[in-house]
Design a protein around this motif. Structure first.
Motif, PDB file in Angstrom:
ATOM      1  N   VAL A 259      56.248   5.170 -54.033  1.00 49.22           N
ATOM      2  CA  VAL A 259      55.579   6.674 -53.703  1.00 49.22           C
ATOM      3  C   VAL A 259      55.982   7.678 -54.543  1.00 49.22           C
ATOM      4  CG1 VAL A 259      56.461   8.349 -51.669  1.00 49.22           C
ATOM      5  CG2 VAL A 259      56.243   5.737 -51.310  1.00 49.22           C
ATOM      6  N   ASN A 260      57.069   7.731 -55.306  1.00 50.44           N
ATOM      7  CA  ASN A 260      57.611   8.755 -56.323  1.00 50.44           C
ATOM      8  C   ASN A 260      57.130   8.370 -57.699  1.00 50.44           C
ATOM      9  OD1 ASN A 260      58.927  10.432 -54.079  1.00 50.44           O
ATOM     10  ND2 ASN A 260      60.201   8.484 -53.878  1.00 50.44           N
ATOM     11  N   SER A 261      56.717   9.708 -58.160  1.00 54.63           N
ATOM     12  CA  SER A 261      56.665   9.182 -59.820  1.00 54.63           C
ATOM     13  C   SER A 261      57.663  10.087 -60.428  1.00 54.63           C
ATOM     14  CB  SER A 261      55.342  10.175 -60.138  1.00 54.63           C
ATOM     15  OG  SER A 261      54.146   9.428 -59.422  1.00 54.63           O
ATOM     16  N   VAL A 262      58.042   9.407 -62.039  1.00 57.31           N
ATOM     17  CA  VAL A 262      58.990   9.923 -62.666  1.00 57.31           C
ATOM     18  C   VAL A 262      58.501  10.036 -64.098  1.00 57.31           C
ATOM     19  CG1 VAL A 262      60.853   8.819 -61.182  1.00 57.31           C
ATOM     20  CG2 VAL A 262      59.954   7.796 -63.295  1.00 57.31           C
ATOM     21  N   ASP A 263      59.144  11.257 -64.737  1.00 51.12           N
ATOM     22  CA  ASP A 263      58.723  11.276 -66.061  1.00 51.12           C
ATOM     23  C   ASP A 263      60.016  11.384 -67.139  1.00 51.12           C
ATOM     24  OD1 ASP A 263      59.334  13.802 -65.208  1.00 51.12           O
ATOM     25  OD2 ASP A 263      57.935  14.722 -66.469  1.00 51.12           O
ATOM     26  N   LEU A 264      61.260  11.547 -66.264  1.00 53.11           N
ATOM     27  CA  LEU A 264      62.653  11.594 -66.861  1.00 53.11           C
ATOM     28  C   LEU A 264      63.472  10.422 -66.368  1.00 53.11           C
ATOM     29  CD1 LEU A 264      63.379  15.385 -66.775  1.00 53.11           C
ATOM     30  CD2 LEU A 264      62.328  14.264 -68.567  1.00 53.11           C
ATOM     31  N   ILE A 265      63.847   9.411 -67.268  1.00 55.25           N
ATOM     32  CA  ILE A 265      64.575   8.322 -66.969  1.00 55.25           C
ATOM     33  C   ILE A 265      65.783   8.190 -67.731  1.00 55.25           C
ATOM     34  CG2 ILE A 265      64.685   5.797 -66.932  1.00 55.25           C
ATOM     35  CD1 ILE A 265      61.552   6.153 -67.004  1.00 55.25           C
ATOM     36  N   PHE A 266      66.867   8.349 -66.993  1.00 55.32           N
ATOM     37  CA  PHE A 266      68.316   7.960 -67.470  1.00 55.32           C
ATOM     38  C   PHE A 266      68.677   6.519 -67.259  1.00 55.32           C
ATOM     39  CE2 PHE A 266      67.763  12.510 -67.180  1.00 55.32           C
ATOM     40  CZ  PHE A 266      68.483  12.908 -68.287  1.00 55.32           C
ATOM     41  N   LEU A 267      69.093   5.574 -68.140  1.00 52.61           N
ATOM     42  CA  LEU A 267      69.464   4.210 -67.910  1.00 52.61           C
ATOM     43  C   LEU A 267      70.794   4.251 -68.040  1.00 52.61           C
ATOM     44  CD1 LEU A 267      68.760   1.375 -67.480  1.00 52.61           C
ATOM     45  CD2 LEU A 267      68.481   1.137 -69.917  1.00 52.61           C
ATOM     46  N   ILE A 268      71.558   3.962 -67.101  1.00 50.89           N
ATOM     47  CA  ILE A 268      73.041   4.219 -66.904  1.00 50.89           C
ATOM     48  C   ILE A 268      73.738   2.570 -67.328  1.00 50.89           C
ATOM     49  CG2 ILE A 268      74.914   4.963 -65.820  1.00 50.89           C
ATOM     50  CD1 ILE A 268      72.935   7.146 -66.321  1.00 50.89           C
ATOM     51  N   ALA A 269      74.632   2.697 -68.601  1.00 52.18           N
ATOM     52  CA  ALA A 269      74.945   1.369 -68.774  1.00 52.18           C
ATOM     53  C   ALA A 269      76.476   1.995 -68.968  1.00 52.18           C
ATOM     54  CB  ALA A 269      74.507   0.844 -69.958  1.00 52.18           C
ATOM     55  N   LEU A 270      77.341   1.892 -67.696  1.00 47.63           N
ATOM     56  CA  LEU A 270      78.838   2.398 -68.002  1.00 47.63           C
ATOM     57  C   LEU A 270      79.809   1.459 -67.281  1.00 47.63           C
ATOM     58  CD1 LEU A 270      78.170   6.126 -66.814  1.00 47.63           C
ATOM     59  CD2 LEU A 270      78.227   5.181 -69.227  1.00 47.63           C
ATOM     60  N   GLY A 271      80.994   1.392 -67.939  1.00 46.57           N
ATOM     61  CA  GLY A 271      81.954   0.636 -67.246  1.00 46.57           C
ATOM     62  C   GLY A 271      82.575   1.178 -65.880  1.00 46.57           C
ATOM     63  N   GLU A 272      83.629   0.211 -65.633  1.00 48.60           N
ATOM     64  CA  GLU A 272      84.104   0.773 -64.247  1.00 48.60           C
ATOM     65  C   GLU A 272      84.904   2.173 -64.500  1.00 48.60           C
ATOM     66  OE1 GLU A 272      86.440  -2.408 -62.848  1.00 48.60           O
ATOM     67  OE2 GLU A 272      84.510  -3.635 -62.005  1.00 48.60           O
ATOM     68  N   ASP A 273      85.419   2.401 -65.601  1.00 49.21           N
ATOM     69  CA  ASP A 273      86.322   3.542 -65.821  1.00 49.21           C
ATOM     70  C   ASP A 273      85.661   4.586 -66.770  1.00 49.21           C
ATOM     71  OD1 ASP A 273      85.724   2.124 -68.287  1.00 49.21           O
ATOM     72  OD2 ASP A 273      87.965   2.226 -68.860  1.00 49.21           O
ATOM     73  N   SER A 274      84.213   4.605 -66.523  1.00 53.87           N
ATOM     74  CA  SER A 274      83.580   5.633 -67.168  1.00 53.87           C
ATOM     75  C   SER A 274      82.776   6.598 -66.428  1.00 53.87           C
ATOM     76  CB  SER A 274      82.521   4.811 -68.162  1.00 53.87           C
ATOM     77  OG  SER A 274      83.291   4.072 -69.115  1.00 53.87           O
ATOM     78  N   SER A 275      83.038   6.633 -65.039  1.00 52.02           N
ATOM     79  CA  SER A 275      82.413   7.606 -64.035  1.00 52.02           C
ATOM     80  C   SER A 275      82.337   8.844 -64.420  1.00 52.02           C
ATOM     81  CB  SER A 275      82.959   7.233 -62.704  1.00 52.02           C
ATOM     82  OG  SER A 275      84.274   7.901 -62.734  1.00 52.02           O
ATOM     83  N   ASN A 276      83.207   9.454 -65.304  1.00 53.66           N
ATOM     84  CA  ASN A 276      83.193  10.797 -65.708  1.00 53.66           C
ATOM     85  C   ASN A 276      82.048  11.134 -66.510  1.00 53.66           C
ATOM     86  OD1 ASN A 276      84.423   9.222 -67.977  1.00 53.66           O
ATOM     87  ND2 ASN A 276      84.810  10.841 -68.970  1.00 53.66           N
ATOM     88  N   TYR A 277      81.475  10.270 -67.204  1.00 54.08           N
ATOM     89  CA  TYR A 277      80.328  10.396 -68.017  1.00 54.08           C
ATOM     90  C   TYR A 277      79.106  10.788 -67.258  1.00 54.08           C
ATOM     91  CZ  TYR A 277      82.752   8.441 -71.980  1.00 54.08           C
ATOM     92  OH  TYR A 277      83.435   8.089 -73.095  1.00 54.08           O
ATOM     93  N   PHE A 278      78.964   9.942 -66.129  1.00 49.35           N
ATOM     94  CA  PHE A 278      77.769  10.146 -64.950  1.00 49.35           C
ATOM     95  C   PHE A 278      78.049  11.463 -64.478  1.00 49.35           C
ATOM     96  CE2 PHE A 278      75.747   9.917 -61.044  1.00 49.35           C
ATOM     97  CZ  PHE A 278      74.355   9.319 -61.543  1.00 49.35           C
ATOM     98  N   GLU A 279      79.119  11.541 -64.023  1.00 47.07           N
ATOM     99  CA  GLU A 279      79.475  13.186 -63.509  1.00 47.07           C
ATOM    100  C   GLU A 279      79.267  14.169 -64.199  1.00 47.07           C
ATOM    101  OE1 GLU A 279      83.615  13.070 -62.634  1.00 47.07           O
ATOM    102  OE2 GLU A 279      83.497  11.670 -60.866  1.00 47.07           O
ATOM    103  N   GLN A 280      79.510  14.122 -65.578  1.00 46.91           N
ATOM    104  CA  GLN A 280      79.133  15.259 -66.569  1.00 46.91           C
ATOM    105  C   GLN A 280      77.476  15.239 -66.594  1.00 46.91           C
ATOM    106  OE1 GLN A 280      81.171  14.690 -70.178  1.00 46.91           O
ATOM    107  NE2 GLN A 280      83.220  15.270 -69.338  1.00 46.91           N
ATOM    108  N   LEU A 281      76.907  14.072 -66.833  1.00 43.37           N
ATOM    109  CA  LEU A 281      75.329  13.899 -66.877  1.00 43.37           C
ATOM    110  C   LEU A 281      74.793  14.727 -65.717  1.00 43.37           C
ATOM    111  CD1 LEU A 281      72.843  13.042 -68.323  1.00 43.37           C
ATOM    112  CD2 LEU A 281      73.146  10.809 -66.851  1.00 43.37           C
ATOM    113  N   TYR A 282      75.372  14.271 -64.397  1.00 42.84           N
ATOM    114  CA  TYR A 282      74.804  15.114 -63.377  1.00 42.84           C
ATOM    115  C   TYR A 282      74.994  16.660 -63.304  1.00 42.84           C
ATOM    116  CZ  TYR A 282      73.644  15.918 -58.324  1.00 42.84           C
ATOM    117  OH  TYR A 282      73.180  16.399 -57.286  1.00 42.84           O
TER     118      TYR A 282
END
Length: 315
Positions: A259-282
């Motif tokens: 249904v949806n199209s994308v042109d920006l892709i963030f492939l996330i490969a983070l450990g259990e203790d690395s959620s802060n990186y995703f929060e900052q990315l968001y």
């Protein structure tokens, strides 16, 4: 189960930390909560509300939704008069830093036990610091003595506390490098992009080979599409050797979930203790015109400058 559902109320009362308690838990509910928790726009309340509203789940959810405003407590022994004077001093000294922060004067002898007063306030306020003549030793809230405040040391400490709330240090350079950035990448299909991005992570030692299959399994549970033409594919943390985020800016949008199209892709490969990186990315991709700027860039250096920016800066 049973009386355990009251524990949330006790935790909130004693710590000021918002909680929601679920009356009965089953495997289906846990899977749904985990799925929703992976979505960047999810909050504690949105997950609890969804579980509560879905009649497949029995038991119901307890707890009050809380929008915690920030506060600084000024505290004196005899009453709130002196505490009010301290409030005025802080307001005069830090008037440019107190936006959306309330200063509340309290007294040890105002007719209510001071711990009870702080517990009551902490139900609706996020208490940043307590300033006064006697340390009430309430939780882990930092205390600043009146003497150090007047001498200047306490004022500097209070500024530091406020600044820590206003901004954040962007640590994304620790998990994103130019080798993991693809600009104007030409792909027609989703699996081509995923294969290429994961193969690079495997080759550089960021993830194990099993990570690719876990990414496809996660996509099968529900496509990782976000509003704005963004995709955030990710795999199981147990296959991550060292945390990394790979980014691809496609030359042309591709269909992501039928249904949806994308042109920006963030492939996330983070450990259990690395959620802060995703929060900052968001925070970065949610700030202002960041997505438009990413789409208008042509070099890896420009992409880095956007992703590595501080969206909130301390004064």
């Amino acid at each position: 189960m049973g009386s355990l559902t009251t524990f949330g109320d006790i935790i909130t009362s004693r710590t000021g930390i918002p909680t929601r308690s679920i009356g009965r838990v089953d495997t289906l509910m846990v899977l749904e909560c985990v799925r929703r928790a992976l979505l960047p726009e999810s909050t504690l309340d949105s997950i609890a509300d969804a579980v509560d509203e879905d009649k497949k789940y029995l038991g119901g959810v307890r707890g009050i939704k809380q929008d915690m405003s920030k506060a600084i407590i000024t505290l004196c022994i005899t009453g709130e008069g002196a505490a009010a004077k301290v409030k005025e001093y802080i307001e005069d000294s830090l008037k440019d830093m107190l936006k959306d922060i309330e200063i509340i004067p309290l007294g040890f002898m105002n007719g209510e036990d001071i711990t009870s007063s702080l517990e009551r306030l902490s139900k609706s306020k996020e208490i940043l610091s307590i300033v006064g003549t006697i340390n009430p030793k309430y939780g882990d809230i930092p205390f600043i003595s009146l003497e150090s405040l007047i001498e200047g040391r306490g004022l500097l400490k209070l500024k530091k506390v406020i600044r820590s709330e206003e901004g954040f240090k962007n640590n994304l350079p620790e998990v994103i490098n130019q080798e993991l950035i693809y600009s104007e990448a030409n792909f027609k299909y989703k699996d081509e992009v995923l294969d290429m991005m994961v193969e690079k992570l495997v080759a550089d030692g960021y993830v194990k080979e099993e990570f690719l299959l876990s990414v496809y399994k996660r996509e099968a549970l529900g496509a990782t599409f976000l509003k704005g033409g963004i995709a955030i594919p990710h795999g199981e943390t147990k296959y991550v050797t060292k945390p990394a985020i790979s980014f691809a800016k496609l030359a042309q949008p591709i269909n992501w979930d039928g249904v949806n199209s994308v042109d920006l892709i963030f492939l996330i490969a983070l450990g259990e203790d690395s959620s802060n990186y995703f929060e900052q990315l968001y925070k970065i991709i949610s700030a202002g015109d960041a997505l438009d700027r990413l789409r208008n860039t042509s070099t890896k250096e420009e992409i880095e400058s956007i992703l590595f920016a501080n969206t909130l800066s301390a004064k």
